[in-house]
Design a protein around this motif. Structure first.
Motif, mmCIF file in Angstrom:
data_model
loop_
_atom_site.group_PDB
_atom_site.id
_atom_site.type_symbol
_atom_site.label_atom_id
_atom_site.label_comp_id
_atom_site.label_asym_id
_atom_site.label_seq_id
_atom_site.Cartn_x
_atom_site.Cartn_y
_atom_site.Cartn_z
ATOM 1 N N LEU A 282 0.815 -1.211 0.000
ATOM 2 C CA LEU A 282 0.000 0.000 0.000
ATOM 3 C C LEU A 282 0.850 1.263 0.000
ATOM 4 O O LEU A 282 0.345 2.352 0.281
ATOM 5 C CB LEU A 282 -0.938 -0.011 1.203
ATOM 6 N N THR A 283 2.127 1.123 -0.338
ATOM 7 C CA THR A 283 3.013 2.282 -0.446
ATOM 8 C C THR A 283 2.471 3.255 -1.505
ATOM 9 O O THR A 283 2.087 2.843 -2.596
ATOM 10 C CB THR A 283 4.426 1.836 -0.845
ATOM 11 N N GLY A 284 2.440 4.521 -1.167
ATOM 12 C CA GLY A 284 1.883 5.538 -2.055
ATOM 13 C C GLY A 284 0.516 6.001 -1.615
ATOM 14 O O GLY A 284 0.014 7.028 -2.099
ATOM 15 N N SER A 285 -0.102 5.271 -0.691
ATOM 16 C CA SER A 285 -1.382 5.705 -0.144
ATOM 17 C C SER A 285 -1.170 6.893 0.787
ATOM 18 O O SER A 285 -0.049 7.188 1.213
ATOM 19 C CB SER A 285 -2.049 4.552 0.605
ATOM 20 N N ALA A 286 -2.257 7.562 1.128
ATOM 21 C CA ALA A 286 -2.191 8.790 1.909
ATOM 22 C C ALA A 286 -1.499 8.587 3.255
ATOM 23 O O ALA A 286 -1.527 7.498 3.836
ATOM 24 C CB ALA A 286 -3.598 9.330 2.140
ATOM 25 N N SER A 287 -0.896 9.652 3.742
ATOM 26 C CA SER A 287 -0.361 9.648 5.097
ATOM 27 C C SER A 287 -1.517 9.592 6.090
ATOM 28 O O SER A 287 -2.655 9.907 5.761
ATOM 29 C CB SER A 287 0.468 10.907 5.340
ATOM 30 N N GLN A 288 -1.226 9.170 7.315
ATOM 31 C CA GLN A 288 -2.279 9.104 8.330
ATOM 32 C C GLN A 288 -2.926 10.467 8.484
ATOM 33 O O GLN A 288 -2.311 11.516 8.283
ATOM 34 C CB GLN A 288 -1.724 8.620 9.663
ATOM 35 N N THR A 301 -6.345 -3.585 8.350
ATOM 36 C CA THR A 301 -5.713 -3.559 7.026
ATOM 37 C C THR A 301 -5.411 -4.975 6.536
ATOM 38 O O THR A 301 -5.783 -5.363 5.424
ATOM 39 C CB THR A 301 -4.426 -2.724 7.062
ATOM 40 N N LYS A 302 -4.716 -5.744 7.359
ATOM 41 C CA LYS A 302 -4.352 -7.105 6.961
ATOM 42 C C LYS A 302 -5.597 -7.961 6.764
ATOM 43 O O LYS A 302 -5.672 -8.767 5.820
ATOM 44 C CB LYS A 302 -3.425 -7.715 8.011
ATOM 45 N N VAL A 303 -6.591 -7.779 7.609
ATOM 46 C CA VAL A 303 -7.812 -8.582 7.518
ATOM 47 C C VAL A 303 -8.554 -8.298 6.213
ATOM 48 O O VAL A 303 -9.099 -9.207 5.578
ATOM 49 C CB VAL A 303 -8.718 -8.309 8.733
ATOM 50 N N ALA A 304 -8.577 -7.031 5.800
ATOM 51 C CA ALA A 304 -9.236 -6.684 4.536
ATOM 52 C C ALA A 304 -8.566 -7.382 3.359
ATOM 53 O O ALA A 304 -9.236 -7.870 2.438
ATOM 54 C CB ALA A 304 -9.212 -5.168 4.335
ATOM 55 N N PHE A 330 -4.363 -17.647 5.081
ATOM 56 C CA PHE A 330 -3.674 -16.361 5.209
ATOM 57 C C PHE A 330 -2.164 -16.491 4.990
ATOM 58 O O PHE A 330 -1.491 -15.500 4.681
ATOM 59 C CB PHE A 330 -3.890 -15.768 6.605
ATOM 60 N N ARG A 331 -1.630 -17.674 5.149
ATOM 61 C CA ARG A 331 -0.173 -17.841 5.194
ATOM 62 C C ARG A 331 0.562 -17.403 3.925
ATOM 63 O O ARG A 331 1.676 -16.870 4.004
ATOM 64 C CB ARG A 331 0.160 -19.298 5.513
ATOM 65 N N PRO A 332 -0.009 -17.595 2.727
ATOM 66 C CA PRO A 332 0.752 -17.206 1.523
ATOM 67 C C PRO A 332 0.720 -15.712 1.217
ATOM 68 O O PRO A 332 1.276 -15.280 0.210
ATOM 69 C CB PRO A 332 0.044 -17.994 0.402
ATOM 70 N N ILE A 333 0.056 -14.913 2.079
ATOM 71 C CA ILE A 333 -0.192 -13.508 1.754
ATOM 72 C C ILE A 333 0.557 -12.601 2.718
ATOM 73 O O ILE A 333 0.482 -12.760 3.940
ATOM 74 C CB ILE A 333 -1.707 -13.207 1.820
ATOM 75 N N THR A 334 1.285 -11.642 2.165
ATOM 76 C CA THR A 334 1.999 -10.635 2.949
ATOM 77 C C THR A 334 1.378 -9.269 2.672
ATOM 78 O O THR A 334 1.016 -8.964 1.534
ATOM 79 C CB THR A 334 3.491 -10.600 2.568
ATOM 80 N N VAL A 335 1.251 -8.470 3.708
ATOM 81 C CA VAL A 335 0.689 -7.126 3.572
ATOM 82 C C VAL A 335 1.722 -6.107 4.029
ATOM 83 O O VAL A 335 2.317 -6.247 5.105
ATOM 84 C CB VAL A 335 -0.607 -6.966 4.399
ATOM 85 N N THR A 336 1.925 -5.077 3.208
ATOM 86 C CA THR A 336 2.889 -4.024 3.517
ATOM 87 C C THR A 336 2.192 -2.670 3.466
ATOM 88 O O THR A 336 1.486 -2.371 2.496
ATOM 89 C CB THR A 336 4.048 -4.023 2.501
ATOM 90 N N ALA A 337 2.370 -1.888 4.513
ATOM 91 C CA ALA A 337 1.877 -0.507 4.534
ATOM 92 C C ALA A 337 2.865 0.323 5.338
ATOM 93 O O ALA A 337 3.170 -0.020 6.479
ATOM 94 C CB ALA A 337 0.484 -0.432 5.154
#
Length: 598
Positions: A282-288, A301-304, A330-337
């Motif tokens: 999700l790099t490039g998404s808005a700042s908090q 985020t990860k659950v979505a 869920f194991r094969p999936i990595t989430v980055t933010a």
């Protein structure tokens, strides 16, 4: 040897026959759904009792999901993160038989603060072997505005925060904590009653899990759980491996943060597929944001992302043998933010209003993968949520609070039109009967139907049609509304046309004026007779409109879902409305002319 190590060792080298494995799998699923049913039927607030905004299941001592109820994905999928957060904050620092914990801290794994988790440890022969747990959305936990909150400065303004707090310790109630809860909610009676329903649910889950162990043995049941998780992982990896390796991106915009109007927030999704695993970046998404319009990373985020790929790759309706809903998928999936972004805020940023961003995340995953998965994805959906909190003061000085989740619409699909007036990608909640509303609260629903002021996205398969709902206040009060997509229409796919953006208005009974409202606002003061009307977005179209079956176009015109002009200008269909038939010769000529000019 620790209790966890003993549990893991006890199930080593046991391979169950397929029939017994399926029997235990069926038992797991039945337990989860029975837990959810108890919670649903025993609750008092309509958001749980009617909307079923809840989730329940069983978890092993390593916090892996063994089974989950068929309810709201954001609830059940987040419980492992809750459990990890409880591990870091647990009162006493240790689990005892008979403990019951309440937990909702967004920076210790919760999905967001109104979703209280109730967790009960399961011991067998003196050893911790797992947990029965559930979460549910509560009417009011004492935030700055009744029911929901958007424009607040930090997480402390969201209401009561619980981090590993024990409602029961060794079976004995913590009376001080119960009194604290009663004294810090505008809807204390409903809050306490709903928590008690959650407690009944986890107690049942514990009982059923121990009964299963007594019947088949601890080693057998735990071995089955591990093999079922491994099976779900294998099936997910097979589906991912079928996607061509590569990097796929999509971008969209959220309306605003609930305070800074007109300042859109970008959402950038990049899916990287490598062999039988993938990453969502999700790099490039808005700042908090400076408001509550942020998303807890672990609990939401990860659950979505997990929910998106279960829907896309393991939809039970598309499988010869449905894949169990457990941790393995869920194991094969990595989430980055990036830390400090809207999808991974830094404490103490508020993060209560986090649902619409999750829906848009899923919507953009589908858009990103559309070029390589044209037969599995759909066009743009409403991908929002209309979550409204109506409230006011009773004559006795106590508050009434009503939470409502409104429907949206899906985009057109590879073989059919987008569904009309349906939940928003991952809500999976039911509507509240308007009769129930009028019986219990000073409100009245005056309009509830398919939206007719704009058309859905045209396509070979048109987008779904959203809902329009008008709620009139019968006493002075407040409205907080969390929604989205007033500026960024649901996207069309493969020559399909974009759908329509949403709207929200408040009509004043006093001066007869109608105000257009932003997609999200907090604590709006309204008078008796004022009416809020919500128009959900219409879905985007899938495929070239000139390929749509002409009789379907005729049906839409007769039903009021399409105009004669759009039928002619966009779909190339010429109609004889007096006879209510398609002029086939004129339609063929019109479509040939339109196709040759493109």
């Amino acid at each position: 040897m620790s209790g966890d190590q003993a549990v893991n060792k006890s199930s080593e080298n046991i391979v169950l026959d397929p029939i017994l494995l399926q029997v235990i799998r069926g038992a797991f699923e039945t337990i989860a759904n029975e837990m959810a049913h108890v919670l649903h039927r025993m609750s008092f607030s309509s958001i749980i009792r009617e909307s079923e905004d809840l989730g329940a299941g069983l978890f092993d001592s390593q916090f892996n999901t063994l089974c989950e109820s068929e309810s709201t994905p954001m609830h059940i999928g987040s419980i492992p993160a809750y459990l990890r957060g409880i591990q870091d904050t647990l009162e006493d620092g240790e689990w005892y038989d008979g403990d019951i914990v309440v937990h909702n801290h967004p920076y210790h794994g919760s999905s967001h603060s109104p979703d209280l988790a109730i967790v009960m440890p399961i011991f067998h022969e003196g050893r911790l072997i797992g947990f029965a747990a559930n979460t549910a959305h509560h009417v009011d936990i004492g935030a700055a505005t009744p029911g929901l909150i958007i424009d607040v400065p930090d997480v402390f303004a969201e209401g009561m925060l619980f981090a590993g707090n024990k409602l029961y310790r060794k079976g004995q109630p913590n009376k001080a904590l119960w009194n604290f809860i009663r004294n810090n909610s505008r809807a204390a009676q409903h809050l306490v009653a709903d928590i008690e329903a959650q407690i009944a649910s986890v107690r049942l889950g514990k009982t059923r899990f121990l009964e299963l162990i007594e019947k088949y043995s601890e080693k057998t049941v735990l071995a089955a759980s591990e093999q079922l998780m491994d099976y779900a992982e294998r099936m997910m990896r097979q589906k991912i491996a079928a996607i061509p390796d590569g990097e796929y991106s999509a971008k969209g915009y959220l309306d605003d943060d609930g305070r800074n109007r007109g300042q859109q927030l970008p959402v950038v999704v990049t899916v990287r597929v490598t062999g039988d695993s993938l990453e969502v970046d999700l790099t490039g998404s808005a700042s908090q944001t400076p408001t509550a319009y942020n998303v807890p990373f672990e609990g939401s985020t990860k659950v979505a992302v997990y929910a998106a790929f279960r829907k896309l790759l393991l939809d039970s309706a598309c499988q010869d043998v449905p894949v169990p809903s457990n941790e393995g998928s869920f194991r094969p999936i990595t989430v980055t933010a990036p830390l400090g972004s809207i999808y991974n805020p830094v404490f103490p940023a508020s993060a209560e209003a986090r649902f619409t961003q999750c829906n848009r995340l899923i919507d953009l995953i589908l858009r990103a993968l559309a070029p390589v998965m044209p037969e599995q994805v759909i066009a743009g959906s409403s991908a929002s949520i209309s979550f409204a909190a109506y409230s006011g003061l009773k004559s006795d000085g106590n508050y009434w609070v009503f939470l409502e989740v409104n429907e949206g619409a899906y985009g057109g699909r590879p073989k059919s039109d987008g569904p009309d007036s349906i939940d928003n990608l991952m809500a999976n909640t039911r509507n509240n009967p308007i009769e129930d509303l009028a019986m219990h609260l000073p409100m009245r629903c005056e309009r509830y139907e398919l939206r007719d002021d704009v058309l859905p996205g045209a396509g070979e398969f048109r987008g779904g049609i959203g809902v329009v709902k008008s709620q009139r206040m019968l006493s002075d009060g407040f409205i907080t509304h969390e929604s989205e997509r007033h500026t960024d229409a649901p996207w069309g796919l493969f020559a399909g046309h974009d759908g329509a953006v949403g709207r929200c208005t408040i009509a004043s009974e006093q001066d007869k004026k109608i105000r257009d409202m932003p997609s999200k606002f907090s604590g709006e003061i309204v008078k008796s007779g004022d009416m809020m009307t919500y128009f959900s977005p219409n879905g985007g179209g899938y495929g070239n409109p000139l390929k749509r079956t002409p009789t379907k176009v005729l049906d839409d015109v007769l039903d009021g879902f399409c105009s004669v002009e759009v039928a002619h200008d966009i779909y190339g269909v010429v109609l004889d409305l007096e006879r209510e038939v398609v002029d086939e010769a004129a339609t063929n000529a019109r479509r040939h002319l339109m196709m040759s000019s493109t």
